[in-house]
Design an enzyme around this catalytic site. Structure first.
Site, short mmCIF file in Angstrom:
data_model
loop_
_atom_site.label_atom_id
_atom_site.label_comp_id
_atom_site.label_asym_id
_atom_site.label_seq_id
_atom_site.Cartn_x
_atom_site.Cartn_y
_atom_site.Cartn_z
N ASP A 40 9.05 2.64 1.84
CA ASP A 40 7.87 3.39 2.28
C ASP A 40 7.70 3.15 3.79
O ASP A 40 7.25 2.11 4.21
CB ASP A 40 6.64 2.92 1.49
CG ASP A 40 5.37 3.63 1.93
OD1 ASP A 40 5.36 4.27 3.00
OD2 ASP A 40 4.37 3.54 1.20
N PHE A 82 0.85 -1.19 0.00
CA PHE A 82 0.00 0.00 0.00
C PHE A 82 0.89 1.23 0.00
O PHE A 82 1.74 1.38 0.87
CB PHE A 82 -0.95 0.03 1.20
CG PHE A 82 -1.89 1.20 1.14
CD1 PHE A 82 -3.05 1.14 0.37
CD2 PHE A 82 -1.61 2.38 1.81
CE1 PHE A 82 -3.90 2.24 0.27
CE2 PHE A 82 -2.46 3.49 1.71
CZ PHE A 82 -3.62 3.40 0.94
N LYS A 141 2.62 9.38 8.50
CA LYS A 141 1.60 9.17 9.54
C LYS A 141 2.00 9.68 10.93
O LYS A 141 1.41 10.62 11.43
CB LYS A 141 1.23 7.69 9.61
CG LYS A 141 0.35 7.26 8.44
CD LYS A 141 -0.25 5.89 8.67
CE LYS A 141 -1.36 5.56 7.71
NZ LYS A 141 -0.93 5.05 6.40
C1 LIG Z 1 -1.15 5.34 5.00
C2 LIG Z 1 -0.07 4.94 4.06
C3 LIG Z 1 0.19 5.67 2.89
C4 LIG Z 1 -0.67 6.84 2.46
O1 LIG Z 1 -0.59 7.89 3.34
P1 LIG Z 1 -1.67 9.11 3.22
O2 LIG Z 1 -1.20 10.08 4.24
O3 LIG Z 1 -3.02 8.53 3.50
O4 LIG Z 1 -1.56 9.63 1.84
C5 LIG Z 1 1.26 5.29 2.11
N1 LIG Z 1 2.03 4.24 2.44
C6 LIG Z 1 1.81 3.51 3.55
C7 LIG Z 1 2.72 2.38 3.89
C8 LIG Z 1 0.75 3.83 4.40
O5 LIG Z 1 0.51 3.09 5.48
#
Ligand SMILES: *Cc1c(COP(=O)(O)O)cnc(C)c1O
Length: 392
Positions: free
Chosen positions: A215, A124, A244
């Site tokens: 990420d 994700f 986050k």
């Molecule tokens: C939540 C998340 C995103 C997206 O972040 P947003 O602030 O909602 O755009 C991207 N990568 C990972 C691993 C995430 O958990």
């Protein structure tokens, strides 16, 4: 707009790891704004940083130097493998910045005309068009095609598949320029990266000259018990992203890289709100508090306690639960497909008991409490979950 499937409560107030809804009912918050509220709710350090900064200066744009932005960048550089930081406002934007940097690097350094970024299945990376394309889950892409060109997918933690993909993709001008992975897959079901896999990935990237992008949007900023997820894997990325938990629940995103791959020049990328004094001052307060209060130790100890409790619960209900996985305070409990109910049903029952949880797909219940969570609160959450189960 009708974009969210919501639970039927409205939260009004929070303190520490507890929140209250509009009816006055209290909940133990093991969602923490989806792994964002690093210091919980209404933490004095955040209240102070927010109050002081809003009274001083909250936004001016990147036309000028911003002291707080420099200070947060310096804190990140001093506490990670990064040399450079770009600030934005969310995880998806941070990943977009990483994708743009990798593409420019491909053109000007790797000399690839049609660069491909390999990402993992079940990953994700966000909800913008580039990041839903990077996300290896068709359910997020459905009806939004044409998707962004230049992405291919491989199964996570499978080194052979990765090696094959790099070999096979060498067709015409199309070549792999970068590999983008989560150190632990969050939304995709709380799947920790395999140490041997990541060591091999790093080695391949070094040998072939590929960029490794991690990420860290969900796992960065202490959630795994280390400041950055990659520290659990014994490697360093070339580029990584955070968002986050970085400012404890105030919107922020960041893309970090090593000097060796910083090919950006003025005008290549920008963000109006990115790196504003407000978000950066709060991020700095969160980072300093994390270290000053030894929260990484708490994350490790509370994480172990939670996994031990969840494993005991798995033993008591072996027909319901298949496995407990996680690092630090990002943990998941996986349900058997034959359990008779889904993660959402457990989460609804837990909510009735006064415990907030979030799914990571239909089979996994995710636990991402604030990093300040106490031993008593871990016990309380486990008891509430057990009571919720007995009602299903
Ligand atoms: C939540 C998340 C995103 C997206 O972040 P947003 O602030 O909602 O755009 C991207 N990568 C990972 C691993 C995430 O958990």
């Amino acid at each position: 707009m009708n974009t969210y499937g919501r639970f039927p409560i409205a939260l009004e107030r929070g303190e520490g790891c507890r929140v209250w809804d509009s009816e006055g009912k209290s909940y133990l918050d093991f969602v923490a704004g989806i792994a964002t509220c690093t210091l919980g709710h209404a933490h004095p350090a955040m209240v102070q940083a927010v109050t002081e900064q809003i009274q001083k200066l909250h936004h001016v744009s990147n036309l000028y130097y911003i002291r707080e932005q420099g200070e947060l960048a310096e804190w990140i550089v001093n506490h990670s493998c990064a040399d450079q930081v770009f600030f934005c406002n969310s995880g998806a934007e941070a990943n977009e910045a990483a994708i743009k940097l990798a593409r420019k690097y491909a053109h000007v350094v790797q000399e690839i005309q049609y660069p491909v970024i390999l990402t993992a299945k079940a990953s994700f990376h966000g909800r913008t068009l580039a990041t839903i394309t990077a996300t290896g889950q068709p359910k997020y892409q459905k009806d939004f095609d044409p998707l962004m060109p230049g992405f291919e997918y491989v199964p996570y933690n499978d080194i052979e598949a990765l090696e094959n993909a790099i070999g096979e993709l060498d067709e015409g001008n199309r070549r792999v320029g970068a590999i983008m992975l989560e150190p632990l897959q969050g939304e995709g079901g709380v799947r920790p990266g395999d140490l041997d896999y990541f060591l091999r990935v790093r080695k391949i990237c070094d040998e072939v000259g590929l960029l490794l992008i991690l990420d860290e949007v969900q796992v960065g900023m202490g959630r795994t018990g280390k400041l950055w997820g990659y520290e659990n894997l014994g490697i360093e990325p070339d580029i990584f992203t955070s968002a986050k938990g970085l400012a404890g629940g105030i919107p922020i995103g960041a893309m970090m890289c090593k000097n060796s791959c910083n090919v950006f020049e003025p005008g290549n990328h920008a963000s109006t709100f990115g790196g504003n004094p407000f978000a950066c001052a709060v991020g700095l307060a969160v980072g300093r508090t994390l270290l000053a209060e030894n929260l990484l130790q708490n994350v490790q100890a509370r994480g172990e306690q939670l996994r031990k409790n969840l494993r005991a619960l798995t033993k008591k209900a072996p027909n319901v639960f298949a496995e407990v996985r996680g690092w630090g305070l990002i943990n998941g409990i996986e349900l058997h497909t034959t359990a008779g109910f889904s993660s959402i049903e457990i989460i609804k029952a837990a909510m009735d008991e006064g415990l907030l949880l979030v799914p990571a797909g239909p089979q996994v219940v995710r636990f991402v409490p604030p990093l300040i969570v106490s031993a008593d609160e871990i016990e309380e959450a486990t008891d509430k979950l057990e009571r919720a189960l007995s009602r299903l």
